[in-house]
Design an enzyme around this catalytic site. Structure first.
Site, PDB file in Angstrom:
ATOM      1  N   GLU A  15     -68.247-107.369  55.696  1.00 24.91           N
ATOM      2  CA  GLU A  15     -67.470-106.648  56.694  1.00 24.91           C
ATOM      3  C   GLU A  15     -67.249-107.601  57.870  1.00 24.91           C
ATOM      4  O   GLU A  15     -68.185-108.253  58.337  1.00 24.91           O
ATOM      5  CB  GLU A  15     -68.253-105.397  57.122  1.00 24.91           C
ATOM      6  CG  GLU A  15     -67.809-104.737  58.396  1.00 24.91           C
ATOM      7  CD  GLU A  15     -66.447-104.097  58.310  1.00 24.91           C
ATOM      8  OE1 GLU A  15     -65.875-104.008  57.212  1.00 24.91           O
ATOM      9  OE2 GLU A  15     -65.942-103.697  59.373  1.00 24.91           O
ATOM     10  N   CYS A  62     -68.117 -99.923  63.671  1.00 28.87           N
ATOM     11  CA  CYS A  62     -68.161-100.263  62.250  1.00 28.87           C
ATOM     12  C   CYS A  62     -68.015 -99.011  61.401  1.00 28.87           C
ATOM     13  O   CYS A  62     -68.585 -97.975  61.718  1.00 28.87           O
ATOM     14  CB  CYS A  62     -69.482-100.949  61.929  1.00 28.87           C
ATOM     15  SG  CYS A  62     -69.604-101.467  60.221  1.00 28.87           S
ATOM     16  N   HIS A  69     -74.452 -96.284  64.664  1.00 28.91           N
ATOM     17  CA  HIS A  69     -74.193 -96.553  66.084  1.00 28.91           C
ATOM     18  C   HIS A  69     -74.143 -95.247  66.881  1.00 28.91           C
ATOM     19  O   HIS A  69     -74.596 -95.197  68.032  1.00 28.91           O
ATOM     20  CB  HIS A  69     -72.894 -97.352  66.254  1.00 28.91           C
ATOM     21  CG  HIS A  69     -73.030 -98.772  65.782  1.00 28.91           C
ATOM     22  ND1 HIS A  69     -73.711 -99.725  66.488  1.00 28.91           N
ATOM     23  CD2 HIS A  69     -72.606 -99.386  64.654  1.00 28.91           C
ATOM     24  CE1 HIS A  69     -73.695-100.876  65.819  1.00 28.91           C
ATOM     25  NE2 HIS A  69     -73.029-100.684  64.699  1.00 28.91           N
ATOM     26  N   CYS A 554     -70.087-105.417  63.305  1.00 28.89           N
ATOM     27  CA  CYS A 554     -71.223-104.938  64.084  1.00 28.89           C
ATOM     28  C   CYS A 554     -71.735-106.023  65.023  1.00 28.89           C
ATOM     29  O   CYS A 554     -72.210-105.747  66.124  1.00 28.89           O
ATOM     30  CB  CYS A 554     -72.364-104.530  63.156  1.00 28.89           C
ATOM     31  SG  CYS A 554     -72.184-102.894  62.458  1.00 28.89           S
TER      32      CYS A 554
HETATM   33 NI1  NFE Z   1     -71.320-102.874  60.325  1.00 27.43          NI
HETATM   34 FE1  NFE Z   1     -74.293-102.537  61.097  1.00 27.43          FE
HETATM   35  C1  NFE Z   1     -75.213-101.935  62.522  1.00 27.43           C
HETATM   36  C2  NFE Z   1     -74.923-104.217  61.275  1.00 27.43           C
HETATM   37  S1  NFE Z   1     -76.085-101.824  60.110  1.00 27.43           S
HETATM   38  S2  NFE Z   1     -73.057-102.704  59.316  1.00 27.43           S
HETATM   39  O1  NFE Z   1     -75.753-101.538  63.382  1.00 27.43           O
HETATM   40  O2  NFE Z   1     -75.299-105.306  61.374  1.00 27.43           O
HETATM   41  O3  NFE Z   1     -76.274-101.941  58.628  1.00 27.43           O
END
Ligand code: NFE
Length: 572
Positions: A15, A62, A69, A554
């Site tokens: 990501e 995210c 979050h 993130c």
């Molecule tokens: Ni976008 Fe995230 C958060 C990270 S946890 S995935 O907070 O790094 O898996």
């Protein structure tokens, strides 16, 4: 052999945007830089907002680790306001976090990481009967039949005959470091496709409790859903039956497909338990009110282990966190050498790298948008392997048993969880603990409902008139990728400061003032032994980087304390 510079950009099946720059010397990696090339500024938006609204805004950081979050945000605000939350709401939150983590881990393994180990093209040569026998030796999963594996192979053959591999295009198929027999490859490809359907099904738990997914609804002081058996619009008998089915199916897939697949694949790649060893400090903090890494609420002591000594837990002290910008495109008023604690965080972007198209970002001291969080001035690895080792070090019985059994089967030591294979294995084992925990959480939730414990919201501190004039709070959550914390300051009922310190920021950071690499960099170049057989097909690098499950969306954030414009970003 002369040193060769290599750039991998973008790293796919992650990501966000990550670029890895490397130096290699005779088949080994001698230096590495992790460059987060993405810049964004979502936390800035919450400045001046009502703190009860922050969760909805910051969870847009995210869509992969959806919910975490928001959860960290409401916990930070509740911590600031000393806001008690009803038990049923805490259990709903736990269920949502548990299912979210399990889904995230399964998606990571099959859809983002498995093809680093599984050669899709080799699966074409597999015998479906033999594949069924292999699968039956691992578990009694009902679709593990010769007919099913034959149908998957046919689907693959048709794609190849049609001149395209579709979602499996552009792999390094045929790389000599792929080691699985064709039957194991076919089994894994079949489970890859099945996992797509499975994850869509089970994550509806978040939709039932939170109204939608990704980005379900949360609520400061409780949860935004109500429980009433006589109402069609609420959590009722029908939705509880659906939820129970999802909890069951999530656990079944983890126990009968995901874990057996990881164990089987790991047995062919054991040398990767000595490759990708990274920063020797591993940290897990968790959140007292919720289960963490499959451990009941409040039972995981936050702490740090060093991978050389998994019997000792060093206590965690939140005052020891600091974020550095030595290698990042930001400025601090007091220069680059001093770190800032999140209560004091500042983010002033200042891109000093070359204009695109650039050749090497790492020719410059600053080469990434990712800050470098450090604990007690040391780089920390966070994630499932850290959580397991922190639980192991404090003697958590279920963790010790599960880990010891898996390690014995593979002939590995606990400290080898700090490796490319160890991070991948740790994620699967954590899912198993988590799935078992989720069943217990669900049973507790049901018992509560039977006993009349159906209140999901506490209105006591909802009105801002009841708040102190000034407050600050922190919310820690163990997100799928590791320790996540949100830090909020509230003045006169509005947010004046907001800071997120995120798992992928810990792991993908660059150098700090002491020259310490961040964990991705350390995993690749910490000991000068990481293999890279063919620089044009850097499969080994993908294995190691993917083992961290990177999320650069993130990792990068932006805060401005004054709410003024702080930079311009040109899109080309
Ligand atoms: Ni976008 Fe995230 C958060 C990270 S946890 S995935 O907070 O790094 O898996």
């Amino acid at each position: 052999m002369a040193t060769q510079r290599i750039v991998i950009d973008p790293i796919t099946r992650i990501e966000g945007h990550l670029r890895i720059e490397l130096e290699t010397d005779g088949g080994r990696i001698s230096n590495a830089w992790a460059c987060t090339t993405q810049f964004r500024g979502i936390e800035k938006i919450v400045q001046g907002h009502d703190p009860r609204d922050a969760w909805a805004l910051v969870q847009r950081i995210c869509g992969v680790c959806t919910g975490v979050h928001a959860m960290a945000s409401i916990r930070a605000v509740e911590d600031a306001l000393k806001y008690p939350v009803p038990r049923a709401a805490e259990l709903i939150r736990s269920l949502m976090m548990e299912m979210g983590t399990i889904q995230d881990h399964v998606i990571h393994f099959y859809h983002l990481h498995a093809l680093d180990w599984v050669d899709v093209v080799s699966a074409l040569k597999a015998d479906p009967e033999q594949t069924a026998r292999l699968a039956a030796s691992l578990s009694d999963w009902p679709t593990n039949s010769a007919a099913h594996f034959g149908a998957v192979r046919k689907k693959l053959q048709d794609s190849v005959a049609g001149g395209q591999l579709s979602i499996f295009s552009n792999g390094y198929w045929g790389h000599p470091d792929y080691k699985l027999p064709p039957e194991a490859n076919l089994m894994a490809v079949a489970h890859y496709l099945e996992a797509l359907e499975w994850q869509r099904d089970v994550i509806r738990l978040q939709t039932i409790f939170g109204g939608k997914n990704p980005h379900p609804n949360f609520l400061v002081g409780g949860m935004a859903c109500s429980i009433n058996m006589d109402n069609q619009m609420t959590i009722n008998q029908v939705s509880l039956a659906q939820l129970e089915g999802m909890v069951q199916r999530a656990g079944d897939f983890v126990e009968k497909v995901y874990c057996p697949d990881v164990m089987a694949i790991a047995s062919f790649y054991k040398e990767y338990a000595d490759i990708g060893t990274s920063s020797p400090q591993l940290m897990a903090v968790g959140e007292g009110g919720y289960s963490c890494a499959g451990i009941p609420a409040g039972q995981l002591k936050p702490g740090i282990v060093t991978d050389d000594d998994v019997t000792k837990l060093h206590p965690f002290d939140l005052r020891k966190i600091a974020e550095y910008i030595t290698s990042s495109w930001y400025t601090y008023p007091d220069g680059d050498k001093t770190g800032r604690h999140p209560w004091n965080g500042e983010t002033n972007p200042n891109y000093t790298g070359p204009p695109p198209p650039y050749h090497h970002l790492s020719d410059n001291r600053k080469y990434t948008w990712c800050k470098a969080p450090r604990y007690d001035d040391k780089a920390m690895q966070v994630g499932p392997n850290a959580r397991l080792l922190v639980a192991y070090a404090q003697g958590h019985a279920a963790t010790v048993k599960l880990l010891d059994e898996a390690l014995l089967k593979l002939g590995l030591r606990a400290s080898q969880l700090n490796s490319t294979l160890g991070r991948t294995l740790g994620r699967a084992l954590e899912s198993q603990l988590m799935a078992r925990r989720m069943t217990e959480t669900f049973d507790t939730f049901m018992e509560g409902i039977r006993g009349g414990d159906v209140n999901t919201f506490n209105p006591e501190l909802w009105e801002p008139d009841s708040w102190p004039k000034s407050a600050q709070g922190v919310g820690f959550v163990e997100a799928a990728r590791g320790t996540l914390s949100h830090w909020v300051q509230i003045e006169n009922r509005k947010i004046t400061r907001y800071e997120c310190v995120v798992p992928s920021t810990w792991n993908s950071s660059g150098r700090d003032p002491l020259g310490q690499m961040g964990p991705y960099e350390h995993a690749l170049a910490g000991d000068g032994r990481h293999p890279l057989r063919d620089p044009k097909r850097p499969l080994e690098v993908l294995r190691t980087i993917h083992s961290f499950d990177p999320c650069q969306s993130c990792a990068v954030h932006l805060t401005d304390l004054r709410g003024t414009p702080i930079g311009e970003v040109m899109a080309r």
